[in-house]
Scaffold this active site. Structure first.
Site, PDB file in Angstrom:
ATOM      1  N   THR A   1      -6.521  97.021   0.146  1.00 42.51           N
ATOM      2  CA  THR A   1      -4.977  97.398  -0.470  1.00 42.51           C
ATOM      3  C   THR A   1      -4.710  98.779  -0.559  1.00 42.51           C
ATOM      4  O   THR A   1      -5.472  99.514  -0.883  1.00 42.51           O
ATOM      5  CB  THR A   1      -4.848  97.175  -2.435  1.00 42.51           C
ATOM      6  OG1 THR A   1      -3.801  96.720  -2.501  1.00 42.51           O
ATOM      7  CG2 THR A   1      -5.790  97.006  -3.023  1.00 42.51           C
TER       8      THR A   1
ATOM      9  N   CYS B   1      -2.989  99.902 -11.498  1.00 46.61           N
ATOM     10  CA  CYS B   1      -3.687  98.609 -10.981  1.00 46.61           C
ATOM     11  C   CYS B   1      -5.477  98.951 -10.327  1.00 46.61           C
ATOM     12  O   CYS B   1      -6.461 100.258 -10.521  1.00 46.61           O
ATOM     13  CB  CYS B   1      -3.527  97.822  -9.551  1.00 46.61           C
ATOM     14  SG  CYS B   1      -1.319  97.770 -10.058  1.00 46.61           S
TER      15      CYS B   1
ATOM     16  N   HIS C   1      -6.243  92.383  -6.134  1.00 49.48           N
ATOM     17  CA  HIS C   1      -5.525  93.571  -7.005  1.00 49.48           C
ATOM     18  C   HIS C   1      -4.608  93.282  -8.577  1.00 49.48           C
ATOM     19  O   HIS C   1      -3.151  92.206  -8.497  1.00 49.48           O
ATOM     20  CB  HIS C   1      -3.763  93.778  -5.684  1.00 49.48           C
ATOM     21  CG  HIS C   1      -3.057  95.187  -5.970  1.00 49.48           C
ATOM     22  ND1 HIS C   1      -2.574  95.959  -5.715  1.00 49.48           N
ATOM     23  CD2 HIS C   1      -3.062  95.714  -7.434  1.00 49.48           C
ATOM     24  CE1 HIS C   1      -1.730  97.131  -5.794  1.00 49.48           C
ATOM     25  NE2 HIS C   1      -2.083  96.845  -7.253  1.00 49.48           N
TER      26      HIS C   1
END
Lengths: 162, 231
Positions: free
Chosen positions: A22, A28, A45
């Site tokens: 990711t 995040c 994620h």
């Protein structure tokens, strides 16, 4: 080797020799699970700490730590992983902006995300073997199913493997 | 936001997998938001023009609902390095604002304002960063002043904060409040031409307004256009 790309509030599970990555984690958190014997790796994620923050009953479970982590575990099990062998790694949870004294809950979202992911893993009795969290910079991460290594890249920093 | 809504022919207007109310906003209301952006960005262009001592043109504001992951592509991709100044607004409406420039455009702007030679290899000097912080501060401040006058709301901005990092990291943080309601945001992109297109990058500074979902109705009510948009 193919790489599966996971976006915000998305998850993916890969088998040897593939990897899952990711890009640009800020506040995040990228949570990864790994089964070393079967060489199965998974990543989600996470954007927000708790489904209690969701407005409305219809929400994306991969967005919230308390639903995303258990769902990733189920995805891993469906792909043949054994829960007793799973280990977790975490990256992200940065505070991208420094807004001085106005540290309301919005600005601490990175730290809250990390804490919530750890709590979700603890509830599932999955040990955390490595993490690269906090700070004030974005991170790109890639989990290699062959080795279980999580590679972390950030602008202006040396690439690390955890 | 109740009642029947006009179907829109706007492509990419909704993604089928989510039921976000934001995706059902009418074309009429999107046009209203475009006007809001034009007013805010227009005032920011005037301020920047004064600051730089040269003409700054406003580009056509763009407004559209977009899933989070597409917004990040729109800004250049998750790993693209961008300069950004972030402000949280509270008051009559609440939301986040971002001033965003490409790294190349930010370097050109610093060169123009200081005469210093900021190069790609060296990154930015402390003075360069402080100039960019101030430019972002002025842009967002002028935008908010115009917005506040236009809507008749008191708006209190947070202290502006600068970050130079991956677009994904900056945008996802800025979208986290909206993320409580869905996976889509209404992107309100007001762009200013910084140097007649002569700069590298896209030659523009972008001012993004990302209202919290509850704020859209307040905007429409303030402008007397609440309802389903069948005007």
């Amino acid at each position: 080797m193919a790489t599966i790309r996971v976006g915000i509030a998305e998850s993916g599970v890969v088998l040897n020799p593939n990897s899952v990555s990711t890009l640009g984690l800020g506040s995040c958190v990228g949570v990864t699970l790994y089964d070393e014997r079967r060489k199965i790796g998974g990543m989600v994620h996470v954007m927000l700490p708790s489904t209690e923050l969701a407005k409305g009953a219809d929400f994306n479970r991969s967005k919230f730590a308390d639903s995303a982590v258990p769902d990733l575990l189920q995805q891993m099990i469906r792909s043949g992983a054994d829960q007793r062998r799973l280990v977790a790694k975490l990256a992200g949870g940065a505070q991208m902006f420094n807004l001085g004294g106005e540290a309301d809950s919005l600005l601490k979202i990175g730290a809250r995300n990390v804490a919530a992911c750890k709590q979700a893993l603890a509830l599932l009795r999955i040990p955390i073997v490595a993490e690269d969290t906090g700070g004030s910079w974005g991170r790109t991460v890639e989990l290699f199913s062959e080795s279980g290594i999580l590679e972390v890249r950030a602008i202006g920093k040396t690439k690390t493997q955890i | 936001m109740t009642g029947e809504r006009r179907e829109s022919g706007n492509e990419g207007f909704r993604s089928p997998e989510t039921g976000d109310a934001l995706q059902r906003m009418s074309d009429f209301h999107l046009d209203v938001l475009r006007e809001v952006s034009n007013i805010g960005a227009g005032n920011a262009a005037t301020s920047l023009s004064t600051l730089l001592g040269k003409t700054v043109d406003m580009r056509v504001s763009r407004v559209f609902p977009m899933p989070f992951n597409e917004i990040i592509e729109y800004v250049g991709g998750a790993e693209r390095m961008i300069l950004s100044v972030f402000v949280r607004i509270e008051g009559g409406i609440s939301g986040n604002m971002l001033f965003v420039m490409s790294r190349e455009d930010a370097q050109s702007l610093v060169r123009h304002m200081t005469g210093a030679t900021e190069t790609e290899e060296q990154g930015f000097s402390e003075m360069g960063l402080s100039v960019l912080h101030e430019v972002g501060n002025i842009m967002i401040g002028s935008y908010i002043t115009a917005l506040s006058d236009f809507l008749g709301f008191e708006l209190s901005p947070s202290v502006p904060s600068l970050a130079m990092d991956m677009a994904g990291a900056i945008l996802a943080f800025s979208l986290s409040e909206i993320g409580r309601s869905g996976d889509t945001a209404i992107v309100i992109d007001g762009a200013l031409s910084l140097d007649g297109g002569a700069l590298s990058g896209d030659g523009a500074g972008h001012i993004f307004l990302l209202p919290d979902p509850e704020s859209f109705n307040k905007i429409f009510q303030a402008l007397g256009v609440a309802g389903n948009g069948d005007h």
